[in-house]
Every structure is written in structure tokens, then in C-alpha cells.
Design a protein around this motif. Structure first.
Motif, PDB file in Angstrom:
ATOM      1  N   LEU A 337      35.316 -27.721   9.676  1.00 47.22           N
ATOM      2  CA  LEU A 337      35.041 -29.159   9.675  1.00 47.22           C
ATOM      3  C   LEU A 337      34.478 -29.572   8.325  1.00 47.22           C
ATOM      4  O   LEU A 337      33.480 -29.011   7.854  1.00 47.22           O
ATOM      5  N   ILE A 338      35.100 -30.571   7.700  1.00 47.26           N
ATOM      6  CA  ILE A 338      34.657 -31.037   6.389  1.00 47.26           C
ATOM      7  C   ILE A 338      33.863 -32.329   6.501  1.00 47.26           C
ATOM      8  O   ILE A 338      32.790 -32.472   5.926  1.00 47.26           O
ATOM      9  N   LEU A 339      34.397 -33.273   7.268  1.00 51.13           N
ATOM     10  CA  LEU A 339      33.775 -34.593   7.349  1.00 51.13           C
ATOM     11  C   LEU A 339      34.161 -35.230   8.672  1.00 51.13           C
ATOM     12  O   LEU A 339      35.238 -34.953   9.217  1.00 51.13           O
ATOM     13  N   SER A 340      33.296 -36.044   9.205  1.00 50.38           N
ATOM     14  CA  SER A 340      33.591 -36.776  10.437  1.00 50.38           C
ATOM     15  C   SER A 340      33.057 -38.197  10.316  1.00 50.38           C
ATOM     16  O   SER A 340      32.100 -38.453   9.576  1.00 50.38           O
ATOM     17  N   GLY A 341      33.693 -39.108  11.027  1.00 53.27           N
ATOM     18  CA  GLY A 341      33.268 -40.493  10.968  1.00 53.27           C
ATOM     19  C   GLY A 341      33.424 -41.196  12.293  1.00 53.27           C
ATOM     20  O   GLY A 341      34.292 -40.849  13.097  1.00 53.27           O
ATOM     21  N   SER A 342      32.601 -42.176  12.539  1.00 54.30           N
ATOM     22  CA  SER A 342      32.659 -42.975  13.761  1.00 54.30           C
ATOM     23  C   SER A 342      32.240 -44.390  13.427  1.00 54.30           C
ATOM     24  O   SER A 342      31.486 -44.626  12.488  1.00 54.30           O
ATOM     25  N   GLY A 343      32.733 -45.336  14.203  1.00 57.90           N
ATOM     26  CA  GLY A 343      32.425 -46.742  13.951  1.00 57.90           C
ATOM     27  C   GLY A 343      33.299 -47.660  14.773  1.00 57.90           C
ATOM     28  O   GLY A 343      32.938 -48.817  15.005  1.00 57.90           O
ATOM     29  N   HIS A 344      34.434 -47.151  15.229  1.00 55.74           N
ATOM     30  CA  HIS A 344      35.279 -47.951  16.111  1.00 55.74           C
ATOM     31  C   HIS A 344      34.641 -48.050  17.494  1.00 55.74           C
ATOM     32  O   HIS A 344      33.949 -47.134  17.950  1.00 55.74           O
ATOM     33  N   LYS A 345      34.923 -49.138  18.179  1.00 51.63           N
ATOM     34  CA  LYS A 345      34.369 -49.359  19.510  1.00 51.63           C
ATOM     35  C   LYS A 345      35.320 -48.918  20.627  1.00 51.63           C
ATOM     36  O   LYS A 345      34.972 -49.018  21.797  1.00 51.63           O
ATOM     37  N   ALA A 346      36.502 -48.469  20.268  1.00 53.54           N
ATOM     38  CA  ALA A 346      37.473 -47.989  21.250  1.00 53.54           C
ATOM     39  C   ALA A 346      38.231 -46.815  20.633  1.00 53.54           C
ATOM     40  O   ALA A 346      37.938 -46.371  19.508  1.00 53.54           O
ATOM     41  N   TRP A 347      39.200 -46.305  21.377  1.00 52.31           N
ATOM     42  CA  TRP A 347      39.966 -45.150  20.925  1.00 52.31           C
ATOM     43  C   TRP A 347      40.657 -45.422  19.599  1.00 52.31           C
ATOM     44  O   TRP A 347      41.032 -46.544  19.289  1.00 52.31           O
ATOM     45  N   ILE A 348      40.808 -44.365  18.826  1.00 51.43           N
ATOM     46  CA  ILE A 348      41.505 -44.457  17.538  1.00 51.43           C
ATOM     47  C   ILE A 348      42.943 -44.014  17.761  1.00 51.43           C
ATOM     48  O   ILE A 348      43.200 -42.942  18.305  1.00 51.43           O
ATOM     49  N   SER A 349      43.891 -44.847  17.326  1.00 54.62           N
ATOM     50  CA  SER A 349      45.303 -44.596  17.619  1.00 54.62           C
ATOM     51  C   SER A 349      46.064 -44.024  16.438  1.00 54.62           C
ATOM     52  O   SER A 349      46.982 -43.219  16.616  1.00 54.62           O
ATOM     53  N   GLY A 350      45.739 -44.437  15.210  1.00 58.59           N
ATOM     54  CA  GLY A 350      46.495 -43.998  14.048  1.00 58.59           C
ATOM     55  C   GLY A 350      45.601 -43.676  12.877  1.00 58.59           C
ATOM     56  O   GLY A 350      44.469 -44.167  12.770  1.00 58.59           O
ATOM     57  N   VAL A 351      46.127 -42.829  11.966  1.00 54.92           N
ATOM     58  CA  VAL A 351      45.353 -42.420  10.799  1.00 54.92           C
ATOM     59  C   VAL A 351      46.329 -42.106   9.673  1.00 54.92           C
ATOM     60  O   VAL A 351      47.434 -41.599   9.911  1.00 54.92           O
ATOM     61  N   ASP A 352      45.943 -42.450   8.404  1.00 57.32           N
ATOM     62  CA  ASP A 352      46.800 -42.155   7.256  1.00 57.32           C
ATOM     63  C   ASP A 352      45.939 -42.054   6.005  1.00 57.32           C
ATOM     64  O   ASP A 352      44.963 -42.803   5.836  1.00 57.32           O
TER      65      ASP A 352
END
Length: 582
Positions: A337-352
Motif C-alpha cells: 500500500l502506497i497511498l489511500s484517500g477518502s472524501g466521497h460520500k458514496a461508492w466510487i465508480s471510476g478512476v483514471d
């Protein structure tokens, strides 16, 4: 009567005849003789011919009565009991005892006496009934003793079986008691351990936070180091240029230096030219044997299903997005594990990833799009103009633009420099589920729940092509590196390959199960599909046949991604894991 001639007279009787009084009744034998005689005399006077018939009937009935009485007497004689004589009794007695020799001697001597006339029929004495009864009772006693022995044997066997079952019952009863005691002991141990764990839980949480902070610090330090090294290299080149040691920089034309214009912040980015060359257009790649890949490692990285994955453009790092509202960076293939982040109030659907690798874009069910800055370790910008859940996102190859698609049936283009929405694309009549840029061009491709695949022009904002052929909602779309083929999937299990130049369907593959995601390899030779039956299926992109199935996930596979060199494959699923295949 014997010499009298008998004759037969046929008489026809009619229901309307009035001569009924001419015939007399026939006696049935129940009346007295006087009445019979009187009746006969009357009949003789009135009808002499009827007398003969009456006489014949009378004689026939008399003979029938005599025959019935004789039959009854014969039946009585037949049912008369016949007594057993002594010689038969002796024969039966010797036969039952099995005295064959004695029986033969008795038969011989008895026959000789009969021949000599010493034994007469009247001398045969009947055996009394008591002896016969006793003999029958002896036979019954023997039969009963035989039955008693058999019943006794069965009872002994039943007794032995019952004793065996009783021992087994006692054994299992003792075993059950021991298990209950062990269970009670384990329950007490579990309660004690829970209390001990509850005491250590705050310390564990604190250590976990420290560990994550240390990892974040290490990753930031590494990024800062690389950035410093890049700055040092630039400064060394400048120093060498000033000292006249860097020939390449000294030979650079003034026009090249002027082309590198610097834009000020909050200004709109310039859309690049359309005639940019695609470096992969004329290159050929070896087709990887994805069907022979084996499961190399499994990482349980999130608490809930992993819905998105992206590979860093320059480093062996991947980003995962999950329904637990967090995203994480991992090193590959070690899975650290290098880095983690949170801040959305619901599920995360996409990442790029940003093409330069310094930023990460995430989309969420809360209707927002966030861009994360790795150097600042925080969210640098949040876009909130979508009115419903956002499904997917994609960076332009220049890094100046970000495209997002949403359930609100719109596609939006965001300017990363001015941090505003440059254009909203409208045309789909249902949710837009996937978006991707055509490599090294200004065209976008979208897949929608209205069963269509569309291409859009970045400059004009218009739809330039629409591919129709799917019979269910389109889930994902992707381009090959050459940019001449589009791969789209639907929930019916079909993957279709579209020829961009000919604007037609080139291939259709039926995977038999719903497909959540699909990707090309570098050379667009194989299709890798993430299926809803917890498998990754591999198909030939030329012939359309399935050539391999990778099994390992416990639940549905949500997305797949090949690394940039086709050495390994990464898949993630609803079982909260991502797996590396090589």
C-alpha cells in the motif's frame, strides 16, 4: 303301462285363448292322495289326453325326489370318519422315528401272515382316538420346539445387538458430554480473548494510523525526491548550456524554445491540433498468451467490492476504487500500500491517472468528480455539476482535459487548467455508462444504456458517429492503441468490435454470461472480459472464439486491466480483492 304306446302332442297356447279351463294343474307332491285322485278323475272326464301328460310328470318328479334322498344319504356316508387301524398306525410310527429296518421287517412278516391266512380283516383292531390325538400332539410339540429354538436364536441375536447399541449409546453420550465441556471452555476462552483484544484495539488503531501516515510520508518523500532529481537534472543542463558543454541544448533552434509557451492559471486550455501522429499506428506487437496466465497473487485491499482499476502511466503502481468510498495506490507486483484517500460520500465508480502521473481522478455515486494531487496529498478540485451518479472518467492524452459520464444522460468535458466545465455533450437518451478518448486525437467514445455507442468531436461538441447493434445496455467501451477499433460490451454477454474507419461491426463474441468490463491487449489480438460468473474469459479478436478461462475470484469480476507491456493482467471483483495473473 309298459306295452302302451306313448305319443307327443304339440299344443299352441295363446294369451287370448279361452280354453284354459280344459287343462288341470299338475300336482307338486304336497297335497294328499285323495286330492290327487279326485283331481285325476276330473281331468280324465274333461280331457283324456291330458291324463297321460300328468301321469308322466308325476313319475318324473317322484324319481327326482328319490335321487335327491339317495344323494343326501351318500354324502352322509362319505363324511363318516374312518378309524385308523393298528397296522397303519405302526407303519406311521416307525416311519416318523426313521426305523427303516424295523419297518421293512414288519412289512415282510405282516405280508407273510396275510398270505398264510393267519390275519383276517375282522382281526384288524382300530387304534383308539387318544393315540391318534397323542401322535398329532407329539408332532405339534416337535414343530413348536423347532419354532421355539428359532425364536430363541433370534432373541439372542436381538439381545446381542441391543447390548452393542447400548454400548454405542453410552460412548456417544460420553463423547457428547466431552464436546459440550470443550465448547463451554472455548466460549470462555473466546470471551476472554475478546476482552483482551478490546484492550489492544485502541493501540492497534493508533499503530494503523501511524503506519498509513508513514506510508504516505514515504511515498511523498519518494515523489519529492524524484521531482528534486528532475530539477537537478534540469539545472545541470542549464549550467552545462551556460558553460557551453551541452551541445544538444546549444544547437536547439529558437523556434523550438518559443513553442513551449507557458499558460497562466485560470485560463482555458488550448485544444491540441487534430493532425497529431499516433506512434502506435504502424507498430506491431506480439499477441500475449493470456489464456495460459496463472494466478500469481491475491490482495484483499478493500472492505467492499472493488469497482475500478487504473495503471500508472510511468511506474509499476495501480489505483483501485471501491464501494467502501475509498481509493488506494498499490505497488505491483508486491502489492504494498502506497497511498489511500477518502472524501466521497458514496461508492466510487471510476478512476483514471493523469498522463503525467501526478494526479488521480475519481467519480462517485454522490454525483461528484474529484481530482487528487499526490504532491499535496489532498483533493485539488471537485466538480459538482452532474445531477446524478457519475459512472466513469478519462483524461485526454495532453492532460489538460477530463471527460466524465453520468446517469443524468450527459457527458461533460472539464478543463484542468481553468477548472471549469468546457462543454456538455447531449444526445443519449439513457444513462451513459462508459467514456474513453481515442488515442492521440480529439474524439471521445461513449457507451450508453440506450444500447448505442457514439463518437463525439471535442471541438464542436457534436456526435460524429453512432454504432448500433447491441440489444441490451452497453456497459463499457475501449479503444485499441492504434485507435482504429472500438470494443464494447453489454449485459447480454456480447462483446462487439467496431471498425472506426468503415463505421461497421467487425466482430461479435458471445461470452454466454453478462460482461462487466473488457479490454484489448496492446496489439488488439485478444479480448479479455471480466464476467459476472467470477471468471475472466479470453477470446481471439480475429476469429471470435473463446480460447481460455481464468478462475480464481469468489464473486463477480468487475474490471480487468493489462499492464503496458502485456506481462501480467490485473483483475478486481466483488469479493473485495484484486488479483495478479502472469
Amino acid at each position: 303301462m309298459a306295452n302302451e304306446a306313448l305319443y307327443h302332442e304339440e299344443v299352441e297356447l295363446s294369451e287370448d285363448s279361452q280354453d284354459d279351463e280344459k287343462y288341470g294343474a299338475v300336482s307338486d307332491g304336497d297335497s294328499s292322495s285323495d286330492e290327487d285322485l279326485t283331481q285325476m278323475m276330473q281331468n280324465m272326464k274333461t280331457n283324456p289326453s291330458a291324463v297321460k301328460d300328468s301321469w308322466l310328470i308325476k313319475s318324473c318328479m317322484t324319481e327326482a325326489a328319490e335321487n335327491v334322498s339317495d344323494t343326501k344319504s351318500l354324502k352322509k356316508e362319505e363324511t363318516t370318519k374312518k378309524h385308523v387301524v393298528v397296522d397303519d398306525f405302526i407303519r406311521n410310527f416307525l416311519h416318523k422315528l426313521g426305523m427303516r429296518n424295523t419297518l421293512d421287517a414288519f412289512e415282510t412278516e405282516w405280508y407273510q401272515l396275510k398270505q398264510q391266512g393267519k390275519v383276517r380283516e375282522n382281526d384288524n383292531v382300530n387304534v383308539p382316538d387318544e393315540y391318534v390325538k397323542n401322535s398329532d400332539m407329539d408332532g405339534q410339540v416337535r414343530d413348536l420346539r423347532t419354532q421355539l429354538a428359532a425364536v430363541k436364536e433370534i432373541a439372542d441375536k436381538a439381545k446381542a445387538t441391543w447390548g452393542k447399541f447400548r454400548k454405542q449409546r453410552d460412548y456417544y453420550r460420553m463423547h457428547h458430554r466431552r464436546v459440550v465441556q470443550e465448547k463451554d471452555k472455548l466460549i470462555l476462552d473466546i470471551k476472554r480473548l475478546k476482552k483482551e483484544i478490546a484492550q489492544f484495539e485502541p493501540a492497534l488503531n493508533m499503530m494503523k494510523k501511524k503506519y498509513e501516515g508513514a506510508i504516505n510520508t514515504a511515498s511523498l518523500t519518494r515523489i519529492a525526491k524524484e521531482r528534486s532529481e528532475a530539477r537537478i537534472a534540469k539545472l545541470e543542463k542549464k549550467i552545462a548550456k551556460f558553460e557551453g558543454k551541452d551541445d544538444k541544448d546549444s544547437k536547439a533552434s529558437p523556434g523550438d524554445r518559443k513553442s513551449k509557451s507557458v499558460r497562466r492559471k485560470n485560463e482555458d486550455s488550448i485544444i491540441p491540433a487534430d493532425d497529431r501522429p499516433n506512434p502506435y499506428l504502424n507498430r506491431t506487437f506480439d499477441i500475449p498468451n493470456v489464456q495460459d496466465f496463472m494466478l500469481a497473487k491475491t490482495f484483499r485491499g478493500h472492505k467492499q467490492a472493488i469497482s475500478g482499476i487504473a495503471i500508472h502511466p510511468k511506474k509499476p503502481v495501480i489505483a483501485t476504487a471501491s464501494d467502501d468510498k475509498t481509493w488506494k495506490l498499490w505497488s505491483i507486483p508486491k502489492g504494498e500500500l502506497i497511498l489511500s484517500g477518502s472524501g466521497h460520500k458514496a461508492w466510487i465508480s471510476g478512476v483514471d491517472f493523469h498522463p503525467k502521473g501526478a494526479h488521480l481522478a475519481t467519480t462517485s455515486g454522490d454525483g461528484t468528480v474529484k481530482v487528487w494531487d499526490f504532491l499535496k496529498t489532498k483533493c485539488s478540485v471537485t466538480f459538482t455539476e452532474h445531477t446524478q451518479a457519475v459512472w466513469d472518467c478519462a483524461f485526454h492524452d495532453s492532460g489538460d482535459f477530463l471527460a466524465t459520464c453520468s446517469m443524468d444522460q450527459t457527458l461533460k468535458l472539464w478543463d484542468m487548467n481553468s477548472q471549469r466545465c468546457r462543454h456538455t455533450f447531449r444526445g443519449h437518451v439513457d444513462s451513459i455508462n462508459s467514456v474513453v478518448f481515442q488515442p492521440f486525437s480529439n474524439n471521445l467514445c461513449t457507451g450508453s444504456a440506450d444500447k448505442s455507442v457514439s463518437m463525439w468531436d471535442l471541438r464542436s461538441g457534436l456526435c460524429i458517429q453512432t454504432f448500433v447493434g447491441h440489444k441490451n445496455a452497453v456497459g463499457t467501451v475501449c479503444f485499441g492503441l492504434r485507435g482504429d477499433s472500438i470494443l464494447s460490451t453489454d449485459m447480454d454477454g456480447f462483446a462487439r468490435v467496431w471498425d472506426v474507419r468503415m463505421v461497421s461491426e467487425r466482430l461479435s463474441v458471445d461470452f454466454k454470461v453478462p460482461i462487466n468490463d473488457a479490454k484489448f491487449d496492446r496489439g488488439s489480438g485478444v479480448i479479455i472480459a471480466a464476467c459476472d460468473d467470477a471468471t475472466v474469459k479470453v477470446a481471439d479478436a480475429e476469429e471470435g472464439r473463446i480460447i481460455g478461462v481464468l478462475q480464481g475470484h469468489e464473486k463477480a469480476v468487475q474490471t480487468v486491466q493489462m499492464d503496458h507491456s502485456d506481462r501480467f493482467l490485473i483483475s478486481c471483483g466483488s469479493d473485495s480483492t484484486f488479483r495478479v495473473w502472469a
